[in-house]
Design a protein around this motif. Structure first.
Motif, PDB file in Angstrom:
ATOM      1  N   ASP A 165       0.856  -1.187   0.000  1.00  0.00           N
ATOM      2  CA  ASP A 165       0.000   0.000   0.000  1.00  0.00           C
ATOM      3  C   ASP A 165       0.892   1.237   0.000  1.00  0.00           C
ATOM      4  O   ASP A 165       1.498   1.576   1.022  1.00  0.00           O
ATOM      5  N   GLY A 166       0.952   1.925  -1.147  1.00  0.00           N
ATOM      6  CA  GLY A 166       1.816   3.082  -1.265  1.00  0.00           C
ATOM      7  C   GLY A 166       1.426   4.231  -0.365  1.00  0.00           C
ATOM      8  O   GLY A 166       2.278   4.993   0.089  1.00  0.00           O
ATOM      9  N   ALA A 167       0.127   4.360  -0.089  1.00  0.00           N
ATOM     10  CA  ALA A 167      -0.313   5.437   0.801  1.00  0.00           C
ATOM     11  C   ALA A 167       0.108   5.149   2.237  1.00  0.00           C
ATOM     12  O   ALA A 167       0.597   6.033   2.955  1.00  0.00           O
ATOM     13  N   LEU A 168      -0.090   3.904   2.687  1.00  0.00           N
ATOM     14  CA  LEU A 168       0.250   3.530   4.060  1.00  0.00           C
ATOM     15  C   LEU A 168       1.749   3.662   4.310  1.00  0.00           C
ATOM     16  O   LEU A 168       2.178   4.139   5.363  1.00  0.00           O
ATOM     17  N   ARG A 174       9.076   8.001   0.849  1.00  0.00           N
ATOM     18  CA  ARG A 174       9.596   9.324   0.488  1.00  0.00           C
ATOM     19  C   ARG A 174      10.877   9.654   1.248  1.00  0.00           C
ATOM     20  O   ARG A 174      11.860  10.112   0.661  1.00  0.00           O
ATOM     21  N   GLU A 175      10.875   9.438   2.561  1.00  0.00           N
ATOM     22  CA  GLU A 175      11.971   9.929   3.394  1.00  0.00           C
ATOM     23  C   GLU A 175      13.186   9.017   3.416  1.00  0.00           C
ATOM     24  O   GLU A 175      14.293   9.476   3.669  1.00  0.00           O
ATOM     25  N   LEU A 183       7.798  -0.085  -6.058  1.00  0.00           N
ATOM     26  CA  LEU A 183       6.731  -0.918  -6.603  1.00  0.00           C
ATOM     27  C   LEU A 183       5.652  -1.081  -5.551  1.00  0.00           C
ATOM     28  O   LEU A 183       5.957  -1.370  -4.389  1.00  0.00           O
ATOM     29  N   VAL A 184       4.387  -0.889  -5.930  1.00  0.00           N
ATOM     30  CA  VAL A 184       3.274  -1.044  -4.995  1.00  0.00           C
ATOM     31  C   VAL A 184       2.184  -1.878  -5.666  1.00  0.00           C
ATOM     32  O   VAL A 184       2.098  -1.946  -6.899  1.00  0.00           O
ATOM     33  N   ARG A 192       5.813  10.939  -4.792  1.00  0.00           N
ATOM     34  CA  ARG A 192       6.893  10.223  -5.468  1.00  0.00           C
ATOM     35  C   ARG A 192       6.303   9.235  -6.464  1.00  0.00           C
ATOM     36  O   ARG A 192       5.136   8.844  -6.367  1.00  0.00           O
ATOM     37  N   THR A 193       7.115   8.839  -7.424  1.00  0.00           N
ATOM     38  CA  THR A 193       6.645   7.912  -8.446  1.00  0.00           C
ATOM     39  C   THR A 193       6.721   6.475  -7.950  1.00  0.00           C
ATOM     40  O   THR A 193       7.494   6.149  -7.046  1.00  0.00           O
ATOM     41  N   ALA A 194       5.913   5.613  -8.566  1.00  0.00           N
ATOM     42  CA  ALA A 194       5.929   4.191  -8.229  1.00  0.00           C
ATOM     43  C   ALA A 194       5.318   3.417  -9.386  1.00  0.00           C
ATOM     44  O   ALA A 194       4.476   3.933 -10.132  1.00  0.00           O
TER      45      ALA A 194
END
Length: 639
Positions: A165-168, A174-175, A183-184, A192-194
């Motif tokens: 889960d990219g949001a979680l 990011r940091e 990859l998500v 950021r890109t994924a």
């Protein structure tokens, strides 16, 4: 009389359900320096050069058999990933990993928990020779400064990071991994890109995948398993293909019945830990079995989904921690449908992570006999992340003794005098070649003969018959000295206390380093303790009121008094205890990923409670042992 104090239970004489086990004959070499070397007479049979050979085999022989199963999002049914789907997915993802240029210098890092996507990426990496690094989600989701995650990223320099889960996981992505390919499988991260997992699954195949698979050999790094780092920076244990394949064969020979029928597992253990991610998942894959992703956790509060799963799925082998088994017990007692399904096919209960208190053992014996008229064999062994993780095991009925057993086929075990203890050391194909990019700690972990120094202590089951094997005798580093200079065997004392307080205690932590006497923090089983409260509103009491109730305090006072009569002096007797209403959890680090209590973390986080236990004048909530003469008949029942 507590179950843990019984000298003999007639249930122990009831035959257990027949099952085929490996050999138990060992050669024993006594050496002049006091060390002893064990080796099993049964030879290690041949094993694959690379683990995903087994995936290819089962995808060919039984393509439609499920390798993995998980609950659908609504919890209404199970969805499956078959062996054919797993191989097809692993090959497509392997193509994508190769196209990205991943290698030992740029491995794959997996941040999220168990799942189909996690499994497919891990199998893909193993298939094409790219190391992967499974990381506990706590480093991404519970940490404020990401210090351990940043350390792992600096040591491993990943070329790809996966999160379901990219949001979680967005903040960590990011940091910590701002410039790393991401990859998500679910939501995209903000800022950021994924790439999307579903797109990678559609990667067209080229000859590169088969070429890479052919080049994978025994020395190829399969994965890097990081230890918890509770006593320093996490150590990255290198798992070669030789380790992964040899230990799966060793376990298959030790639990020989797994070669007769595909194993069915229902398992909650995390995959960033080697018990679940290497041993249990590997057992299913190696034997062509099915691994059901148990969505529960090993606590009374979170075991509901486990109970639901076990009502439907009958395991052939059940692997769990003592905490998990204890949490399951009341449900097995109360739910006949659950009990009948659970025991219907069960051949073996295997526990790990901590010693199993006798009352839990006795309860499972009782339930099995009540349900199927036979006992189900309960046993364990001894191992660790650096040893495959199973270099030792019992392969016989231990009759409720906590033993390490004998080496598995192909392993040599050496026990060496270290101070007042005997350290257990390992040599064999399942032992790690070392720690990732850490030559100093690698060199310090092996002795002059190349044996890995485990830090675990062992004692002979029978000093006159060494061929019977070893008992676990605690961790060398876990034990401590009282101010008198006397060593305390923490594991032995903890187990004695658990047996004494059973079934009303979930766990015990021993304190007393550099003190004059021993104390303990006791974590009551709150649900069990309601029965001791002595009033009709016991069900409505909160945790603090349960712990403070007269009935609960009387029980623990009585058993503390009995514990204080143990022979062996101050290092064997607990003088004071505090009953803790706030239970240890996975989130606060007091429970490990496999549900075992962390003695060090509990003592550190509850240092104020420890200080209270050593007040010159005991506080009102402190229970103090009252020494008294004990009749011989009662003394014989003391743990």
């Amino acid at each position: 009389m507590n179950a843990g104090q019984l000298s003999h239970d007639p249930l122990m004489d009831v035959p257990f359900r027949p099952l085929r086990l490996g050999g138990t004959k060992a050669t024993v070499e006594r050496r002049p320096d006091g060390s002893v070397v064990y080796e099993l007479s049964e030879a290690l049979n041949s094993y694959p050069l690379r683990l995903t050979e087994r995936l290819v085999r089962w995808a060919t022989v039984t393509p439609d058999r499920p390798l993995l199963a998980r609950r659908t999002a609504d919890g209404a049914r199970w969805e499956h990933l078959t062996y054919r789907q797993a191989l097809d997915g692993a090959r497509a993802l392997g193509e994508a990993l190769l196209a990205l240029g991943l290698s030992p210098d740029r491995p794959l890092m997996i941040l999220s928990e168990r799942g189909f996507e996690h499994a497919l990426l891990a199998l893909a990496a193993l298939h094409v020779g790219v190391p992967y690094v499974p990381v506990t989600s706590a480093y991404s989701l519970l940490s404020e400064d990401f210090s351990k995650l940043k350390y792992l990223a600096a040591v491993c320099t990943p070329g790809l990071v996966f999160a379901d889960d990219g949001a979680l996981y967005g903040r960590a992505l990011r940091e910590v991994f701002g410039e790393v390919e991401c990859l998500v499988s679910g939501n995209l991260p903000e800022g950021r890109t994924a790439s999307l997992f579903s797109d990678w699954l559609a990667t067209p195949l080229t000859a590169a995948v088969d070429d890479a698979f052919a080049n994978v050999g025994p020395d190829t790094v399969g994965k890097i398993m990081f230890t918890s780092g509770t006593t320093g920076a996490p150590k990255g244990v290198i798992y070669s293909q030789r380790m992964l394949c040899s230990n799966r064969q060793q376990v298959a020979q030790t639990f020989a019945f797994l070669q007769d029928t595909p194993p069915i597992l229902v398992d909650w253990l995390p995959w960033h830990h080697t018990f679940g991610g290497t041993h249990n998942f590997g057992m299913a894959l190696y034997g062509g079995g099915t691994y059901y992703l148990d969505p529960g956790k090993p606590t009374p509060e979170q075991i509901g989904p486990t109970v639901d799963a076990l009502r439907e799925i009958a395991p052939v082998i059940y692997l769990n921690t003592p905490q998990g088994l204890a949490a399951l017990l009341p449900h097995l007692r109360e739910d006949e449908t659950l009990r009948r399904n659970f025991f219907s096919k069960l051949a073996l209960i295997y526990y790990g992570g901590a010693s199993l208190p006798e009352y839990i053992w006795a309860a499972f014996d009782e339930l099995a006999v009540k349900t199927i008229g036979q006992r189900v064999l309960i046993m364990s062994g001894l191992g660790g992340t650096e040893a495959g993780p199973t270099p030792m095991s019992a392969a016989w009925d231990p009759r409720r003794e906590v033993i390490a057993g004998l080496p598995v086929p192909g392993v040599k075990v050496k026990v060496v005098p270290v101070g007042s203890k005997m350290e257990i050391r390992y040599a064999g194909d399942c032992v790690t070649p070392g720690y990732w990019k850490d030559s100093e700690r690698t060199a310090a972990s092996f002795d002059e003969e190349g044996y890995f120094c485990s830090g675990d202590a062992g004692a002979f089951i029978d000093p006159l018959h060494l061929e019977l094997g070893l008992r676990f005798d605690g961790r060398l580093a876990e034990n401590f000295k009282l101010s008198s200079g006397t060593w305390v065997n923490v594991a032995e004392l903890r187990l004695a206390a658990l047996n004494a307080f059973s079934p009303y205690a979930r766990d015990v932590v021993i304190a007393g380093h550099d003190r004059d006497f021993l104390t303990a923090l006791v974590f009551p089983d709150l649900e069990a303790c309601r029965a001791l409260c002595g009033d009709t509103i016991g069900r409505a009491l909160d945790a603090e009121k349960i712990v403070a109730s007269a009935g609960v305090r009387e029980h623990f006072q009585r058993e503390l008094d009995m514990l204080a009569t143990r022979s062996g002096g101050s290092s064997s007797r607990i003088e004071r205890i505090a009953l803790e209403s706030v239970q240890p959890t996975l989130d606060n680090g007091e429970l490990s990923a496999k549900g075992a209590i962390s003695q060090a973390n509990v003592l550190a986080q509850r240092c104020a409670v420890v200080a209270e236990l050593y007040e010159a004048v005991p506080t009102p909530r402190t229970l103090v042992a009252r020494r008294r003469a004990v009749p011989a008949s009662a003394a014989s029942r003391t743990p």
